[in-house]
Design a protein around this motif. Structure first.
Motif, PDB file in Angstrom:
ATOM      1  N   VAL A 155       0.828  -1.355  -0.068  1.00 36.52           N
ATOM      2  CA  VAL A 155      -0.035  -0.079  -0.125  1.00 36.52           C
ATOM      3  C   VAL A 155       1.010   1.429  -0.047  1.00 36.52           C
ATOM      4  N   SER A 156       0.579   1.849  -1.057  1.00 33.81           N
ATOM      5  CA  SER A 156       1.577   3.310  -1.083  1.00 33.81           C
ATOM      6  C   SER A 156       1.184   4.494  -0.149  1.00 33.81           C
ATOM      7  N   GLY A 157       2.034   5.327   0.062  1.00 32.94           N
ATOM      8  CA  GLY A 157       1.622   6.475   0.833  1.00 32.94           C
ATOM      9  C   GLY A 157       1.477   6.147   2.517  1.00 32.94           C
ATOM     10  N   GLN A 158       1.949   5.279   2.842  1.00 35.61           N
ATOM     11  CA  GLN A 158       2.071   4.798   4.274  1.00 35.61           C
ATOM     12  C   GLN A 158       2.702   5.872   5.217  1.00 35.61           C
ATOM     13  N   GLY A 159       2.185   5.940   6.394  1.00 36.72           N
ATOM     14  CA  GLY A 159       2.896   6.621   7.421  1.00 36.72           C
ATOM     15  C   GLY A 159       3.021   5.878   8.748  1.00 36.72           C
ATOM     16  N   ASP A 160       2.274   6.100   9.653  1.00 33.13           N
ATOM     17  CA  ASP A 160       2.374   5.225  11.052  1.00 33.13           C
ATOM     18  C   ASP A 160       1.788   3.810  10.810  1.00 33.13           C
ATOM     19  N   LEU A 161       2.341   2.790  11.265  1.00 35.03           N
ATOM     20  CA  LEU A 161       1.905   1.704  11.426  1.00 35.03           C
ATOM     21  C   LEU A 161       2.014   0.969  12.722  1.00 35.03           C
ATOM     22  N   SER A 162       0.919   0.574  13.361  1.00 37.01           N
ATOM     23  CA  SER A 162       1.033  -0.168  14.670  1.00 37.01           C
ATOM     24  C   SER A 162       0.491  -1.318  14.656  1.00 37.01           C
ATOM     25  N   ILE A 163       1.045  -2.397  15.511  1.00 32.31           N
ATOM     26  CA  ILE A 163       0.449  -3.567  15.568  1.00 32.31           C
ATOM     27  C   ILE A 163       0.414  -3.857  17.213  1.00 32.31           C
TER      28      ILE A 163
ATOM     29  N   LEU B  34      -3.306   1.922  10.826  1.00 32.25           N
ATOM     30  CA  LEU B  34      -2.427   2.187   9.569  1.00 32.25           C
ATOM     31  C   LEU B  34      -3.056   3.788   9.332  1.00 32.25           C
ATOM     32  N   LYS B  35      -1.939   4.357   9.092  1.00 33.19           N
ATOM     33  CA  LYS B  35      -2.229   6.059   8.642  1.00 33.19           C
ATOM     34  C   LYS B  35      -1.475   6.083   7.530  1.00 33.19           C
ATOM     35  N   LEU B  36      -2.230   6.883   6.452  1.00 40.54           N
ATOM     36  CA  LEU B  36      -1.518   6.959   5.483  1.00 40.54           C
ATOM     37  C   LEU B  36      -1.863   8.252   4.489  1.00 40.54           C
ATOM     38  N   MET B  37      -1.315   8.538   3.730  1.00 39.93           N
ATOM     39  CA  MET B  37      -1.934   9.693   2.649  1.00 39.93           C
ATOM     40  C   MET B  37      -1.757   8.836   1.267  1.00 39.93           C
ATOM     41  N   PRO B  38      -2.908   8.569   0.737  1.00 40.48           N
ATOM     42  CA  PRO B  38      -3.004   7.779  -0.556  1.00 40.48           C
ATOM     43  C   PRO B  38      -2.284   8.464  -1.829  1.00 40.48           C
ATOM     44  N   ASP B  39      -1.707   7.457  -2.145  1.00 39.46           N
ATOM     45  CA  ASP B  39      -0.689   8.094  -3.428  1.00 39.46           C
ATOM     46  C   ASP B  39      -1.341   7.375  -4.651  1.00 39.46           C
ATOM     47  N   LEU B  40      -2.314   7.967  -5.250  1.00 41.02           N
ATOM     48  CA  LEU B  40      -3.172   7.231  -6.268  1.00 41.02           C
ATOM     49  C   LEU B  40      -2.843   7.545  -7.675  1.00 41.02           C
ATOM     50  N   PRO B  41      -2.836   7.000  -8.517  1.00 41.32           N
ATOM     51  CA  PRO B  41      -3.676   5.623  -8.534  1.00 41.32           C
ATOM     52  C   PRO B  41      -2.619   4.317  -7.793  1.00 41.32           C
ATOM     53  N   ASP B  42      -3.183   3.609  -6.994  1.00 44.00           N
ATOM     54  CA  ASP B  42      -2.327   2.637  -6.264  1.00 44.00           C
ATOM     55  C   ASP B  42      -3.113   1.260  -6.055  1.00 44.00           C
ATOM     56  N   ALA B  43      -2.754   0.064  -6.759  1.00 45.38           N
ATOM     57  CA  ALA B  43      -3.480  -1.042  -6.572  1.00 45.38           C
ATOM     58  C   ALA B  43      -3.352  -1.507  -5.234  1.00 45.38           C
ATOM     59  N   GLY B  44      -2.570  -1.114  -4.321  1.00 42.27           N
ATOM     60  CA  GLY B  44      -2.683  -1.746  -2.883  1.00 42.27           C
ATOM     61  C   GLY B  44      -3.603  -1.013  -2.093  1.00 42.27           C
ATOM     62  N   PHE B  45      -3.705   0.564  -2.336  1.00 41.81           N
ATOM     63  CA  PHE B  45      -4.630   1.074  -1.726  1.00 41.81           C
ATOM     64  C   PHE B  45      -6.131   0.779  -2.028  1.00 41.81           C
ATOM     65  N   THR B  46      -6.295   0.495  -3.214  1.00 42.30           N
ATOM     66  CA  THR B  46      -7.524   0.146  -3.900  1.00 42.30           C
ATOM     67  C   THR B  46      -8.210  -1.217  -3.325  1.00 42.30           C
ATOM     68  N   ALA B  47      -7.321  -2.400  -3.393  1.00 42.55           N
ATOM     69  CA  ALA B  47      -7.666  -3.516  -2.581  1.00 42.55           C
ATOM     70  C   ALA B  47      -7.906  -3.185  -1.464  1.00 42.55           C
ATOM     71  N   LEU B  48      -7.186  -2.626  -0.548  1.00 43.24           N
ATOM     72  CA  LEU B  48      -7.494  -2.310   1.074  1.00 43.24           C
ATOM     73  C   LEU B  48      -8.950  -1.535   0.993  1.00 43.24           C
ATOM     74  N   GLU B  49      -9.127  -0.296   0.323  1.00 43.15           N
ATOM     75  CA  GLU B  49     -10.334   0.401   0.490  1.00 43.15           C
ATOM     76  C   GLU B  49     -11.530  -0.629   0.239  1.00 43.15           C
ATOM     77  N   GLY B  50     -11.247  -1.350  -0.899  1.00 42.15           N
ATOM     78  CA  GLY B  50     -12.371  -2.453  -1.430  1.00 42.15           C
ATOM     79  C   GLY B  50     -12.956  -3.036  -0.305  1.00 42.15           C
ATOM     80  N   ALA B  51     -11.760  -3.849   0.486  1.00 42.62           N
ATOM     81  CA  ALA B  51     -11.838  -4.934   1.541  1.00 42.62           C
ATOM     82  C   ALA B  51     -12.527  -4.344   2.946  1.00 42.62           C
TER      83      ALA B  51
END
Length: 144
Positions: free
Chosen positions: A23-31, A62-79
């Protein structure tokens, strides 16, 4: 080896039978991992409320600023926004966007999204923050 940098770890997503996609445009990620505590104390436990732990639970955010177009973000958003929502898989991989080696996976789990929020500030970039809860126990969970 020293201190690890968060910049080297990115979330990858797989929806259905597809391949994992970064997923493009990622910022902070926490588990996050936790376990519910319960009391084992009694009237005869010397005035102390002793405790033990129950089942584990976890989430990822996950915090991100979408960098569109991006297949990873599209898949994540759709799911994340599907209704009804289907479980999907996430991985955290070291090695930035080149993290294609199976040894790069430090976390993998089947999840569903509980939050998928978009912010549209007057004078700033669009941002998204998402929260995922574990549907199964992680199959990989070892910082490396």
């Amino acid at each position: 080896m020293g201190v690890k940098l968060g910049n080297d770890y990115l979330l990858w997503v797989k929806v259905g039978a597809g391949a994992y996609t970064v997923v493009s445009g990622q910022g902070d990620l926490s588990i996050k991992r936790s376990a519910t505590a319960f009391s084992t104390g009694s009237k005869t436990s010397s005035g102390y409320d002793t405790q033990d732990v129950g089942l584990r639970q976890g989430s990822a955010s996950l915090k991100l600023m979408p960098d569109l177009p991006d297949a990873g973000f599209t898949a994540l958003e759709g799911a994340a926004l599907a209704n009804p929502q289907e479980a999907f898989s996430i991985q955290v991989r070291k090695g930035s966007t080149a993290g294609a080696d199976p040894d790069d996976v430090v976390f993998e789990c089947l999840v569903k999204s509980t939050d998928f929020n978009a912010d549209y500030p007057k004078s700033g970039p669009v941002s998204v923050d998402a929260t995922f809860i574990y549907i199964t126990a992680p199959t990989v969970d070892a910082l490396a």
